[in-house]
Motif scaffolding. Structure first.
Motif, PDB file in Angstrom:
ATOM      1  N   ALA A  23      22.572  43.970  19.371  1.00 14.02           N
ATOM      2  CA  ALA A  23      21.563  42.933  19.598  1.00 14.02           C
ATOM      3  C   ALA A  23      20.151  43.482  19.567  1.00 14.02           C
ATOM      4  N   THR A  24      19.978  44.726  20.002  1.00 11.43           N
ATOM      5  CA  THR A  24      18.622  45.228  20.237  1.00 11.43           C
ATOM      6  C   THR A  24      18.165  46.294  19.247  1.00 11.43           C
ATOM      7  N   GLU A  25      19.098  46.899  18.508  1.00 12.67           N
ATOM      8  CA  GLU A  25      18.712  47.968  17.595  1.00 12.67           C
ATOM      9  C   GLU A  25      18.688  47.454  16.157  1.00 12.67           C
ATOM     10  N   THR A  26      17.643  47.790  15.442  1.00  8.06           N
ATOM     11  CA  THR A  26      17.518  47.346  14.053  1.00  8.06           C
ATOM     12  C   THR A  26      17.946  48.422  13.065  1.00  8.06           C
ATOM     13  N   SER A  27      18.194  49.628  13.557  1.00  4.86           N
ATOM     14  CA  SER A  27      18.718  50.689  12.702  1.00  4.86           C
ATOM     15  C   SER A  27      19.680  51.534  13.520  1.00  4.86           C
ATOM     16  N   LYS A  64      20.330  36.981  19.847  1.00  7.95           N
ATOM     17  CA  LYS A  64      20.230  36.361  21.169  1.00  7.95           C
ATOM     18  C   LYS A  64      21.622  36.119  21.760  1.00  7.95           C
ATOM     19  N   ALA A  65      22.552  35.644  20.929  1.00  4.45           N
ATOM     20  CA  ALA A  65      23.917  35.396  21.404  1.00  4.45           C
ATOM     21  C   ALA A  65      24.607  36.699  21.784  1.00  4.45           C
ATOM     22  N   LEU A  66      24.443  37.731  20.964  1.00  2.00           N
ATOM     23  CA  LEU A  66      25.047  39.025  21.277  1.00  2.00           C
ATOM     24  C   LEU A  66      24.484  39.593  22.582  1.00  2.00           C
ATOM     25  N   LEU A  67      23.186  39.469  22.785  1.00  2.00           N
ATOM     26  CA  LEU A  67      22.564  39.998  23.994  1.00  2.00           C
ATOM     27  C   LEU A  67      23.037  39.235  25.225  1.00  2.00           C
ATOM     28  N   ALA A  68      23.173  37.915  25.108  1.00  2.00           N
ATOM     29  CA  ALA A  68      23.658  37.120  26.236  1.00  2.00           C
ATOM     30  C   ALA A  68      25.064  37.544  26.628  1.00  2.00           C
ATOM     31  N   TRP A  69      25.920  37.766  25.622  1.00  2.00           N
ATOM     32  CA  TRP A  69      27.287  38.195  25.920  1.00  2.00           C
ATOM     33  C   TRP A  69      27.319  39.627  26.436  1.00  2.00           C
TER      34      TRP A  69
END
Length: 353
Positions: A23-27, A64-69
Motif C-alpha cells: 500500500a505504501t511503497e512505490t518501488s 487505500k483498501a490495502l492499507l485499511a486491511w
C-alpha cells in the motif's frame, strides 16, 4: 495439510504486514519487505490492469483498501475479534461455504473470505468481474506464508456448485434471486444499504472535513459511504461546503464527473432545487440513497424523533456517523467485528451443522 487457529491467524497477520508494504511503497525495497521483486511487480501490474478493467478502481483507492486491511489485520485486532468466540483448531465437520462477492469497492468480499478460513471451513469464492484481481493475488501470498492453507479456497469462475452454505452480497434485485436459489442451505443474503450522518451544528471544521472522507472515499460507492445527512433546523450548508472543499479534485475523475453532469442535467430539467459547489450536488430528499456525485439532506427538529424514524428504517441503514455515533472519517475503516448488515458472520459459520 491441516492448520491450527493460531497458524491461520499468524498467516493473516503476516499478510497484513505485506499489504502495508504494497500500500505504501512505490518501488521494491528489497527482501526485507517480505516480498520478492517479482511479487511486488505483480501488484504494480494489478494496479494498472484494474484501472483498465474498472475505472472506479484507481491506484489511490486500491492502495487505500490495502492499507485499511493492513491496519485491520494486526495481531491485537485479530485477538480482540476472535477471543469473543470458541473457535476450534478444526471444526467437527469442514463445510464448503460459497461466497458471492460484490464489486463496488476494492476487496469488499475479503472479510467473508477471512471469516471462512479462520473458522476452519473451505471457501468457494465467486468474484465480481469488477474486482477479480487483488484477492487471488493476496491469497497466493497467504498460502506462501502458510502452506497448510493450500486447498482451503477455490475461486469459482462460473456458477457455485457443491456448497453447504452461502454468503452472498448484492443489490436488492439480486438478493431476491439469491434467496430463491440458496433457500435450501444455511445462508447470509445481504441487500443494498446506505449510510448517513447526523449533524447537531456543533461539529468542528476538522470533523466536517473527516465527514468528507465518509462521503467521498471510493467515490461514495460503498454501502458504508454517507449518502444522506440530517441537519438541525437553521443549519447553514455553507459551513459543510467550505469544510469539504479539499475534496474538490474528485470532479477530475472521468466516471465521477459523468455521474455529476448527468444527475445535474436531469434534475435541472425537472426543475429540482439543487445546491451545487462544482463537485457534488446537494438535494433535499427524504430518501437515504443518493446517486453517485450527489448527497441528500434533510432537516430535523427533534433528534429523539429522528432516531425513532431511523430505527424504523434500520434494514436500509449500514452505519451512522456523528458525534453520538461512529466518529467522523471512520465509515470506510470498519473494525473486524463491525459486521455488514449487523449479521455476525463468524457466529453463523461456527454454528453450521
Amino acid at each position: 495439510m491441516e492448520t491450527t487457529l493460531q497458524q491461520r491467524k499468524s498467516a493473516f497477520v503476516q499478510l497484513g504486514n505485506l499489504m502495508g508494504k504494497l500500500a505504501t511503497e512505490t518501488s521494491w525495497s528489497g527482501f526485507a519487505s517480505g516480498l520478492t521483486q517479482a511479487e511486488f511487480d505483480e501488484f504494480a501490474t494489478i494496479f494498472t490492469r484494474h484501472i483498465h478493467v474498472n475505472g472506479w478502481f484507481t491506484e489511490e483507492n486500491l492502495r487505500k483498501a490495502l492499507l485499511a486491511w493492513s491496519t485491520a489485520l494486526s495481531s491485537e485486532n485479530l485477538d480482540h475479534w476472535l477471543n469473543a468466540y470458541q473457535i476450534p483448531d478444526l471444526p467437527s465437520k469442514q463445510y464448503k461455504v460459497g461466497i458471492i462477492c460484490a464489486g463496488n469497492i476494492p476487496m469488499v468480499g475479503f472479510h467473508d473470505v477471512l471469516s471462512v478460513i479462520l473458522s476452519g471451513h473451505k471457501a468457494l469464492v465467486k468474484l465480481s468481474s469488477d474486482d477479480n484481481l487483488l484477492i487471488p493475488s493476496l491469497w497466493k501470498l497467504l498460502v506462501q506464508t502458510e502452506p497448510g492453507l493450500e486447498g482451503q479456497l477455490e475461486f469459482v469462475p462460473a456458477q457455485l456448485k457443491n456448497f453447504d452454505a452461502v454468503i452472498a452480497t448484492g443489490s436488492n434485485n439480486t438478493s431476491r434471486y439469491f434467496k430463491f436459489y440458496f433457500d435450501s442451505v444455511p445462508h447470509i443474503i445481504r441487500k443494498s444499504r446506505n449510510s448517513l450522518a447526523i449533524l447537531n451544528g456543533n461539529e468542528s471544521e476538522n470533523e466536517l472535513l473527516e465527514l468528507g472522507r465518509d462521503i467521498f472515499d471510493y467515490f461514495g460507492l460503498g454501502c458504508r459511504n454517507v449518502t444522506k445527512v440530517y441537519l438541525p433546523e437553521g443549519y447553514h450548508l455553507d459551513k459543510l461546503f467550505n469544510a469539504i472543499f479539499p475534496f474538490a479534485n474528485i470532479i477530475n475523475h472521468n466516471k465521477y464527473a459523468n455521474n455529476y453532469d448527468y444527475n445535474k442535467a436531469v434534475w435541472l430539467l425537472n426543475r429540482e432545487d439543487l445546491l451545487d459547489n462544482g463537485f457534488i450536488l446537494l438535494r433535499k430528499d427524504e430518501a437515504l440513497a443518493s446517486p453517485t456525485a450527489s448527497l441528500y439532506y434533510e432537516y430535523y427538529q427533534d433528534e429523539t424523533a429522528l432516531r425513532s424514524l431511523l430505527a424504523s428504517r434500520a434494514e436500509e441503514i449500514q452505519c451512522v456517523i456523528g458525534q453520538n455515533d461512529l466518529p467522523f472519517g471512520t465509515s470506510q475503516s470498519p473494525m473486524l467485528w463491525d459486521y455488514a448488515d449487523g449479521v455476525d458472520t463468524l457466529n453463523f459459520l461456527l454454528k453450521l451443522k
